[in-house]
Structure formats: C-alpha cells, structure tokens
Design a protein around this motif. Structure first.
Motif, PDB file in Angstrom:
ATOM      1  N   THR A   7       3.579  -5.494   4.845  1.00 22.97           N
ATOM      2  CA  THR A   7       3.606  -4.890   2.986  1.00 22.97           C
ATOM      3  C   THR A   7       3.849  -6.024   2.555  1.00 22.97           C
ATOM      4  O   THR A   7       3.506  -5.147   1.361  1.00 22.97           O
ATOM      5  CB  THR A   7       4.870  -3.766   3.816  1.00 22.97           C
ATOM      6  OG1 THR A   7       4.442  -2.525   4.748  1.00 22.97           O
ATOM      7  CG2 THR A   7       5.036  -3.098   2.739  1.00 22.97           C
ATOM      8  N   ARG A  21      -0.530  -6.029 -12.093  1.00 21.05           N
ATOM      9  CA  ARG A  21      -0.717  -4.637 -11.514  1.00 21.05           C
ATOM     10  C   ARG A  21       0.606  -3.593 -11.696  1.00 21.05           C
ATOM     11  O   ARG A  21       1.644  -4.211 -11.459  1.00 21.05           O
ATOM     12  CB  ARG A  21      -1.405  -4.626 -10.037  1.00 21.05           C
ATOM     13  CG  ARG A  21      -1.702  -3.605  -9.747  1.00 21.05           C
ATOM     14  CD  ARG A  21      -1.483  -4.232  -8.352  1.00 21.05           C
ATOM     15  NE  ARG A  21      -2.761  -4.960  -7.883  1.00 21.05           N
ATOM     16  CZ  ARG A  21      -4.037  -5.304  -7.975  1.00 21.05           C
ATOM     17  NH1 ARG A  21      -4.845  -4.082  -8.372  1.00 21.05           N
ATOM     18  NH2 ARG A  21      -5.332  -5.640  -7.531  1.00 21.05           N
ATOM     19  N   TYR A  23       3.816  -1.659 -10.769  1.00 21.18           N
ATOM     20  CA  TYR A  23       4.368  -1.495  -9.071  1.00 21.18           C
ATOM     21  C   TYR A  23       3.861   0.211  -9.120  1.00 21.18           C
ATOM     22  O   TYR A  23       3.795   0.344  -7.693  1.00 21.18           O
ATOM     23  CB  TYR A  23       5.895  -1.332  -9.794  1.00 21.18           C
ATOM     24  CG  TYR A  23       6.683  -3.062  -9.715  1.00 21.18           C
ATOM     25  CD1 TYR A  23       5.990  -3.987  -9.375  1.00 21.18           C
ATOM     26  CD2 TYR A  23       8.106  -2.638  -9.931  1.00 21.18           C
ATOM     27  CE1 TYR A  23       5.758  -4.410  -9.518  1.00 21.18           C
ATOM     28  CE2 TYR A  23       8.325  -4.235 -10.003  1.00 21.18           C
ATOM     29  CZ  TYR A  23       7.737  -5.327 -10.190  1.00 21.18           C
ATOM     30  OH  TYR A  23       7.982  -6.899 -10.131  1.00 21.18           O
ATOM     31  N   ARG A  24       3.765   1.078  -9.716  1.00 19.57           N
ATOM     32  CA  ARG A  24       3.448   2.461  -9.744  1.00 19.57           C
ATOM     33  C   ARG A  24       2.024   2.349  -8.561  1.00 19.57           C
ATOM     34  O   ARG A  24       1.925   2.721  -7.469  1.00 19.57           O
ATOM     35  CB  ARG A  24       2.960   3.861 -11.097  1.00 19.57           C
ATOM     36  CG  ARG A  24       2.585   4.200  -9.972  1.00 19.57           C
ATOM     37  CD  ARG A  24       2.598   5.939 -11.424  1.00 19.57           C
ATOM     38  NE  ARG A  24       3.578   6.366 -11.349  1.00 19.57           N
ATOM     39  CZ  ARG A  24       4.908   6.217 -12.278  1.00 19.57           C
ATOM     40  NH1 ARG A  24       4.119   5.772 -13.634  1.00 19.57           N
ATOM     41  NH2 ARG A  24       5.852   6.132 -12.366  1.00 19.57           N
ATOM     42  N   GLU A  25       0.664   1.408  -9.110  1.00 20.04           N
ATOM     43  CA  GLU A  25      -0.651   1.014  -8.173  1.00 20.04           C
ATOM     44  C   GLU A  25      -0.258   0.279  -7.082  1.00 20.04           C
ATOM     45  O   GLU A  25      -0.384   0.644  -6.363  1.00 20.04           O
ATOM     46  CB  GLU A  25      -1.023   0.116  -9.699  1.00 20.04           C
ATOM     47  CG  GLU A  25      -2.407   0.643  -8.895  1.00 20.04           C
ATOM     48  CD  GLU A  25      -3.869  -0.487  -9.685  1.00 20.04           C
ATOM     49  OE1 GLU A  25      -4.874  -0.881  -8.803  1.00 20.04           O
ATOM     50  OE2 GLU A  25      -3.203  -0.426 -10.802  1.00 20.04           O
ATOM     51  N   ALA A  27       2.612   0.456  -5.008  1.00 22.96           N
ATOM     52  CA  ALA A  27       3.551   1.219  -4.207  1.00 22.96           C
ATOM     53  C   ALA A  27       2.579   2.066  -3.275  1.00 22.96           C
ATOM     54  O   ALA A  27       2.606   2.893  -2.623  1.00 22.96           O
ATOM     55  CB  ALA A  27       4.349   2.258  -5.308  1.00 22.96           C
ATOM     56  N   ASP A  28       1.553   3.127  -4.557  1.00 25.26           N
ATOM     57  CA  ASP A  28       0.626   3.901  -4.242  1.00 25.26           C
ATOM     58  C   ASP A  28      -0.603   3.018  -2.498  1.00 25.26           C
ATOM     59  O   ASP A  28      -0.835   3.900  -1.872  1.00 25.26           O
ATOM     60  CB  ASP A  28      -0.642   4.545  -5.227  1.00 25.26           C
ATOM     61  CG  ASP A  28       0.199   5.100  -6.106  1.00 25.26           C
ATOM     62  OD1 ASP A  28       0.943   6.059  -5.977  1.00 25.26           O
ATOM     63  OD2 ASP A  28      -0.624   5.473  -7.093  1.00 25.26           O
ATOM     64  N   ARG A  29      -0.743   1.854  -3.097  1.00 26.44           N
ATOM     65  CA  ARG A  29      -1.496   1.749  -2.169  1.00 26.44           C
ATOM     66  C   ARG A  29      -0.865   1.044  -0.924  1.00 26.44           C
ATOM     67  O   ARG A  29      -1.477   0.991   0.055  1.00 26.44           O
ATOM     68  CB  ARG A  29      -2.506  -0.075  -2.253  1.00 26.44           C
ATOM     69  CG  ARG A  29      -3.246  -0.291  -4.247  1.00 26.44           C
ATOM     70  CD  ARG A  29      -4.654   0.050  -3.524  1.00 26.44           C
ATOM     71  NE  ARG A  29      -4.813  -1.264  -3.617  1.00 26.44           N
ATOM     72  CZ  ARG A  29      -5.473  -2.264  -3.589  1.00 26.44           C
ATOM     73  NH1 ARG A  29      -5.490  -1.978  -4.555  1.00 26.44           N
ATOM     74  NH2 ARG A  29      -6.645  -2.494  -3.245  1.00 26.44           N
ATOM     75  N   ASP A  31       2.202   2.608   0.157  1.00 28.09           N
ATOM     76  CA  ASP A  31       3.038   3.239   0.704  1.00 28.09           C
ATOM     77  C   ASP A  31       4.759   3.474   0.755  1.00 28.09           C
ATOM     78  O   ASP A  31       5.031   3.907   1.316  1.00 28.09           O
ATOM     79  CB  ASP A  31       2.739   3.828   1.894  1.00 28.09           C
ATOM     80  CG  ASP A  31       2.513   5.372   2.404  1.00 28.09           C
ATOM     81  OD1 ASP A  31       2.702   6.121   1.571  1.00 28.09           O
ATOM     82  OD2 ASP A  31       3.063   5.742   4.056  1.00 28.09           O
ATOM     83  N   SER A  33       7.750   3.971  -2.625  1.00 30.04           N
ATOM     84  CA  SER A  33       7.602   4.404  -4.034  1.00 30.04           C
ATOM     85  C   SER A  33       7.834   2.920  -5.083  1.00 30.04           C
ATOM     86  O   SER A  33       8.255   1.591  -4.658  1.00 30.04           O
ATOM     87  CB  SER A  33       9.498   4.635  -3.971  1.00 30.04           C
ATOM     88  OG  SER A  33      10.174   3.352  -3.821  1.00 30.04           O
ATOM     89  N   PRO A  34       7.642   3.604  -6.148  1.00 31.64           N
ATOM     90  CA  PRO A  34       7.526   2.035  -7.345  1.00 31.64           C
ATOM     91  C   PRO A  34       9.028   1.350  -6.933  1.00 31.64           C
ATOM     92  O   PRO A  34       9.366  -0.371  -7.808  1.00 31.64           O
ATOM     93  CB  PRO A  34       7.290   2.510  -8.189  1.00 31.64           C
ATOM     94  CG  PRO A  34       6.798   3.527  -8.122  1.00 31.64           C
ATOM     95  CD  PRO A  34       7.087   4.108  -6.620  1.00 31.64           C
TER      96      PRO A  34
END
Length: 198
Positions: A7, A21, A23-25, A27-29, A31, A33-34
């Motif tokens: 990770t 980029r 952190y939300r994006e 986090a989605d990639r 898996d 949380s932000p």
C-alpha cells in the motif's frame, strides 16, 4: 521500525505520478480512508522516504536558455564538496554522482557558458575534465517497483530493518539499526553539541 508495504508503494507511485493528487482519490485507489492515507504519507515523510513535493516543468514551453547535460570528473577528495555546491546552483535541476567520482547534472544556461557556471559555483582546480552536451528533451519518471525501506545506520553502516529506530536531533532525522547504535550516536551527538556551545 515498519518497512514499506504494498500500500505504501502504491501511494508513492500515485504521488510520483501526480504529487497534487487528492488524498480522497488515493484512498479510493488503495482501499483506505483519506485520513489513513494522510497518516501513511506523514509517516513516509517522517522516515525521509518523501523529502518534498516538487514541480515538474515542461522546459520545452519555457525560454530560459540552453538546456545542457554536463559531466564532471573531479578529484575524489573533492567529490562531496563539488556535488554539494552544484546541487544548490540556480540553473541546475538534477545531479547524479557515479562510483568513479563523476558528477552528472542538467542545467539551463541563460547566456552563460558552462565554464562560467562552474567558475561561479566551485573551485575549478577540483575539476579534472568536463564534457557538455546539448539536450533536446528530458523526462523524469521515478519508479517505486518493489523497493524496500533500507537506510543505512548512521552509527555502524548496517542496513536498518524492522527492528531499527529513528531519532530526530536538531531537526535532522537519523536511522539506526538498533537501540544500542541510537544510544551511542545520541550520546556522542549531545557531547559534541554541548562542547560546541561552550
């Protein structure tokens, strides 16, 4: 000391591709949380893996002078001093040091020639020879791959693994392979600092 996991490597790859980029994006990639991504990035910065977030300029769209690649062969005893001076020179972007005491760097010259740049930056007596080539283009694509976190212990030069420690002394981060090395280094550091203050 925890090393890099998959990770962490994926986060580093994503930040290398785009340091802005969100952190939300990320986090989605990966898996997570932000806030978990933020914690990991903070840890990677604390460990010194991430030194900063930089800007990648497209030099072809800017008229700042001639972009050149310079290779210096210097006397081995002067290598560190020359490299340090070259790194902070304004027109220099990337600096590489080879095992055979060569320094390679790229720079954008604004009307000066390389000899002028070197004369303003270093002691020319340190340079045994140099070569200059014009650059037509550059790209910078650092890759993380399966890299492991493996700094050298500042006390004994062993590789620091999961059992290692870190300490921040006067704002500088140091890595140690074991608590014993950390203790020895810290004691010597404190003694030297106290002696300098006297």
């Amino acid at each position: 000391m925890r090393g890099l996991d998959d990770t962490d490597r994926e986060i580093l790859d994503l930040l290398t591709d785009d340091a802005r980029r969100p952190y939300r994006e990320i986090a989605d990639r990966v898996d997570l949380s932000p806030p978990a991504v933020s914690d990991r990035v903070d840890r990677l910065r604390e460990l010194g893996v991430i030194r900063g977030f930089t800007l990648d300029l497209n030099r072809s769209l800017l008229d700042a002078g001639r972009h050149v690649l310079v290779e210096l062969r210097v006397r081995p005893a002067t290598l560190e001093d020359v490299r340090s001076a070259i790194e902070v020179a304004t027109p220099v972007e990337h600096v590489f040091t080879t095992a055979d005491a060569r320094i390679v760097f790229d720079a954008t010259l604004d009307g000066r020639d390389v000899r002028d740049l070197l004369a303003e930056t270093i002691d020319l007596d340190a340079v045994q020879e140099y070569d200059v080539r014009p650059l037509s283009s550059t790209s910078w694509t650092p890759q993380i791959g399966d890299a492991a976190f493996a700094p050298e212990c500042v006390e004994c030069d062993n590789t620091v693994d999961e059992e290692g420690t870190t300490a921040r002394l006067d704002g500088e981060l140091y890595h140690f392979c074991c608590p014993s090395c950390e203790s020895q280094f810290t004691e010597r550091y404190e003694t030297l600092r106290e002696g300098a203050a006297d």
